[in-house]
Design an enzyme around this catalytic site. Structure first.
Site, mmCIF file in Angstrom:
data_model
loop_
_atom_site.group_PDB
_atom_site.id
_atom_site.type_symbol
_atom_site.label_atom_id
_atom_site.label_comp_id
_atom_site.label_asym_id
_atom_site.label_seq_id
_atom_site.Cartn_x
_atom_site.Cartn_y
_atom_site.Cartn_z
ATOM 1 N N CYS A 102 -3.319 -1.618 -3.608
ATOM 2 C CA CYS A 102 -1.957 -1.870 -3.159
ATOM 3 C C CYS A 102 -1.455 -3.190 -3.749
ATOM 4 O O CYS A 102 -2.121 -4.224 -3.633
ATOM 5 C CB CYS A 102 -1.937 -1.922 -1.634
ATOM 6 S SG CYS A 102 -0.463 -2.665 -0.922
ATOM 7 N N GLU A 103 -0.307 -3.156 -4.382
ATOM 8 C CA GLU A 103 0.199 -4.369 -5.016
ATOM 9 C C GLU A 103 0.761 -5.373 -4.017
ATOM 10 O O GLU A 103 0.982 -6.535 -4.361
ATOM 11 C CB GLU A 103 1.279 -4.034 -6.046
ATOM 12 C CG GLU A 103 2.569 -3.491 -5.483
ATOM 13 C CD GLU A 103 3.596 -3.195 -6.573
ATOM 14 O OE1 GLU A 103 4.792 -3.316 -6.280
ATOM 15 O OE2 GLU A 103 3.195 -2.827 -7.696
ATOM 16 N N HIS A 104 0.982 -4.961 -2.775
ATOM 17 C CA HIS A 104 1.546 -5.876 -1.781
ATOM 18 C C HIS A 104 0.485 -6.777 -1.158
ATOM 19 O O HIS A 104 0.756 -7.940 -0.861
ATOM 20 C CB HIS A 104 2.248 -5.077 -0.678
ATOM 21 C CG HIS A 104 3.393 -4.265 -1.190
ATOM 22 N ND1 HIS A 104 3.709 -3.014 -0.682
ATOM 23 C CD2 HIS A 104 4.279 -4.496 -2.191
ATOM 24 C CE1 HIS A 104 4.745 -2.526 -1.325
ATOM 25 N NE2 HIS A 104 5.108 -3.400 -2.248
ATOM 26 N N HIS A 105 -0.726 -6.225 -0.935
ATOM 27 C CA HIS A 105 -1.780 -7.012 -0.294
ATOM 28 C C HIS A 105 -3.061 -7.055 -1.120
ATOM 29 O O HIS A 105 -4.024 -7.695 -0.714
ATOM 30 C CB HIS A 105 -2.108 -6.439 1.093
ATOM 31 C CG HIS A 105 -0.932 -6.385 2.012
ATOM 32 N ND1 HIS A 105 -0.183 -5.236 2.201
ATOM 33 C CD2 HIS A 105 -0.351 -7.339 2.778
ATOM 34 C CE1 HIS A 105 0.793 -5.481 3.048
ATOM 35 N NE2 HIS A 105 0.720 -6.743 3.417
ATOM 36 N N GLN A 143 1.871 3.886 -3.822
ATOM 37 C CA GLN A 143 1.579 5.313 -3.953
ATOM 38 C C GLN A 143 2.780 6.096 -4.469
ATOM 39 O O GLN A 143 2.628 7.054 -5.237
ATOM 40 C CB GLN A 143 1.109 5.867 -2.613
ATOM 41 C CG GLN A 143 0.657 7.326 -2.679
ATOM 42 C CD GLN A 143 0.068 7.797 -1.366
ATOM 43 O OE1 GLN A 143 -0.520 7.017 -0.609
ATOM 44 N NE2 GLN A 143 0.229 9.071 -1.061
ATOM 45 N N HIS A 171 -4.624 3.865 3.338
ATOM 46 C CA HIS A 171 -4.316 2.529 2.844
ATOM 47 C C HIS A 171 -4.984 1.488 3.723
ATOM 48 O O HIS A 171 -4.727 1.417 4.931
ATOM 49 C CB HIS A 171 -2.797 2.305 2.830
ATOM 50 C CG HIS A 171 -2.084 3.123 1.804
ATOM 51 N ND1 HIS A 171 -1.476 2.561 0.710
ATOM 52 C CD2 HIS A 171 -1.894 4.463 1.702
ATOM 53 C CE1 HIS A 171 -0.927 3.517 -0.026
ATOM 54 N NE2 HIS A 171 -1.169 4.687 0.567
ATOM 55 N N CYS A 173 -4.469 -1.585 3.793
ATOM 56 C CA CYS A 173 -3.511 -2.561 4.321
ATOM 57 C C CYS A 173 -2.938 -2.096 5.657
ATOM 58 O O CYS A 173 -2.425 -2.909 6.437
ATOM 59 C CB CYS A 173 -2.393 -2.832 3.313
ATOM 60 S SG CYS A 173 -1.464 -1.373 2.834
#
Length: 213
Positions: A102-105, A143, A171, A173
């Protein structure tokens, strides 16, 4: 990121009777390791203690592997195995394992991809479809974008009558932090061409949810 260049030195270890060969850019590993060592310090850890001495290097190598999709060209993967074939029924490759970040976390998400296309004069070697999934998944992702990128790559390379992609993932996250819903699954889909027709889409969804007897 990860290199197979014969000019780079092999880093080989004899582990449990087999030879493990890792080839990385040594300068990049050294740079990343320094950053991870500083992260450990900022977290309140002692990177000089025995259990953490090699951790920065291990994490650097792991991250390079987990994001090696940046060095792959998915379109070239498909173009390497296109075959002219007069087959016009749906081709489905389902239950393709997906592992991404995941690019956010920068936490993992993982699950399965189900992909179908309707040939229009050309078919592709079946192993190339999972390779395309890996090429996009082994990057920092969301995703939703991953689903679209796989569809678009197959559509552009094969010019089929249509493409269908469904991805189901858990996920970390969501499971390990934040809302902490351990059993939640995220499903995304992307279609093109003939898969916009309800009957075709229904056949695809039936095939990926049914089991062979």
């Amino acid at each position: 990121m990860i290199y197979d260049d014969d000019n780079l030195p092999d880093r080989s270890d004899d582990i449990n009777g087999y030879e493990k060969v890792d080839r990385y850019n040594p300068e990049l590993i050294e740079s990343l390791s320094g950053h991870y060592k500083e992260v450990l310090k900022q977290l309140g850890e002692n990177p000089e203690r025995e259990g953490l001495l090699k951790t920065p290097e291990r994490v650097a190598k792991a991250m390079l592997y987990l994001t090696h999709g940046y060095d792959l060209n998915p379109r070239e993967i498909l173009n390497s195995a296109l075959f002219k074939e007069e087959y016009s029924q749906m081709v489905v490759v389902k239950d393709i394992e997906v592992y991404s970040m995941c690019e956010h976390h920068m936490l993992p998400f993982f699950g399965k991809a189900h992909i179908a296309y309707i040939p229009n004069g050309y078919v592709v070697g079946l192993s190339k479809i999972p390779r395309v999934v890996d090429a996009y998944a082994r990057r920092l992702q969301v995703q939703e974008r991953l689903t679209n990128e796989i569809r678009d790559c197959i559509q552009d390379a094969l010019q089929p009558i249509g493409v269908g992609v469904v991805i189901e993932c858990r996920h970390m996250c969501m499971c390990m932090r934040g809302v902490q819903k351990q059993n939640s699954v995220t499903t995304t889909s992307a279609f093109s061409g003939g898969f916009y027709h309800e009957k075709t889409r229904a056949e695809f969804l039936h095939l990926i949810t049914s089991k062979l007897s």
